[in-house]
Design an enzyme around this catalytic site. Sequence first.
Site, PDB file in Angstrom:
ATOM      1  N   GLU A  48      15.357  26.601  17.493  1.00 44.11           N
ATOM      2  CA  GLU A  48      15.979  26.821  18.803  1.00 44.11           C
ATOM      3  C   GLU A  48      17.230  27.620  18.535  1.00 44.11           C
ATOM      4  O   GLU A  48      18.187  27.113  17.959  1.00 44.11           O
ATOM      5  CB  GLU A  48      16.279  25.484  19.490  1.00 44.11           C
ATOM      6  N   CYS A  94      23.565  26.528  24.683  1.00 47.17           N
ATOM      7  CA  CYS A  94      22.505  27.519  24.444  1.00 47.17           C
ATOM      8  C   CYS A  94      21.828  27.927  25.747  1.00 47.17           C
ATOM      9  O   CYS A  94      21.464  29.088  25.934  1.00 47.17           O
ATOM     10  CB  CYS A  94      21.457  26.951  23.489  1.00 47.17           C
ATOM     11  N   ASN A 150      27.716  22.046  18.983  1.00 46.09           N
ATOM     12  CA  ASN A 150      28.052  22.001  20.413  1.00 46.09           C
ATOM     13  C   ASN A 150      27.618  20.714  21.112  1.00 46.09           C
ATOM     14  O   ASN A 150      28.207  20.311  22.100  1.00 46.09           O
ATOM     15  CB  ASN A 150      27.524  23.234  21.157  1.00 46.09           C
TER      16      ASN A 150
END
Length: 459
Positions: free
Chosen positions: A229, A263, A132
């Site tokens: 993460e 995210c 992303n």
Amino acid sequence: MSRYQSINPYTNKEFANYDNPTTKQIDDAINLAHALYKKWRHEKPETRTPILHNIADAFRKNEDKMAKMMTLEMGKLFSEAKGEVEISASICDYYAEHGVELLKPEPLKTKLGNAYYLKQATGVVMACEPWNFPLYQIIRVFAPNFIVGNPMLLKHAHNVPGCAALAAKIIKRAGAPEGSLINLYLSYGQLSDVIADPRIQGVALTGSERGGSSVAEAAGKNLKKSTMELGGNDAFIVLDDADPEVLRKVLAGARTYNAGQVCTSSKRIIVTKSRYDEVLHELKTIFSGLKAGNPLKADTTLAPMNSERAKEKLGAQVKEATDAGAKIFYQYPEINSNGAFFRPLILTNIDSKNPAFDKELFGPVAEVFEVDDDDAAIELANNSSYGLGSSVISKNIKHAQDVAAQIETGMTVINGSWITAGELPFGGVKKSGYGRELSSLGLMAFVNEHLVIDVSKNN
């Protein structure tokens, strides 16, 4: 067929593919990176700061080229891709300017002697990064570890192999020594073997909860330090006294930036009663005003998702949510395109039994919740398996800070949504992962805090 493919999500056509490396190529890469680590052990961080500045400059000079590759491979708006290149360059500059100071020995107060701890490199880091933010995710790990003296191997996402190759080429041409960053198109089996290799000393991953669990297990099994993460379903809390102009401005990109594939984007919009209708209609206005089209064109404001597979997954999640009682308040009109476009929509009436309640919907879907008061907003925000980011919108900054302090999350932005910079730590809690990237905390992720104490005077 190669496991790594470049498929333009705007056309759904493949334009390149890449093979997995051989066992020898992997071993040669690890050898090269490990040899550079041993060389860097005898050099001061100051020797690397000019190179890191050169890397920042090189990305700026190649901004359009890098941005275009990101847009072609994962579909983000070209303007957003250019912004990502600039953020990445600024992170390189941050560590070039502050890394040496941050790595100075830390004195310790003790009556036992003259004590301090050194901040030393530990070895090669294996970085597993998502699609992303194809450049930013690389630089978040690369820049601090370059200054520390930890070379990096890169396993990028399967759909952005061209971005990985181009980033590695720009870094090398900017003067980074051979082995500083080595891009490998690893299979998952090969990744496990690399993590197990004794020359690898750390593993950094940004990705899905499932991927993080698998890689963390491999790292733990081999006693390798790791940072994770793993995404989230971030709360965006709108309090009664939210400034209408600020609210409108922040909502504008909260679920559409990067086609909602962030995210830390605001996936759960939690609104007190008095502002609920306002937020719903503001989001409808924002979504209905989007223009779907070629993400390379300046007038396009709605980009396709990164792949047809991602579009289908999000569609299945929305259907699952509505089958369980969620309501669609608004959905963007049909888009006449072969691209992986998902029509932005607003979901309401999601109760705690709904499958969507504790999932990450990765795309342009806004889940809006109505609550009675601030306490209910905080309780709902914390009723999640995740804890990555959050936002609080309020005119009363002190009150907003008090609310922020009660949210179980790694990051909170007051009167804003997602924000990042070299000096700001990035990371979360709960199933959003552990460890931090960026800032001084990210610099220390794979550092040996080596205690040295002189007790001569006590003998």
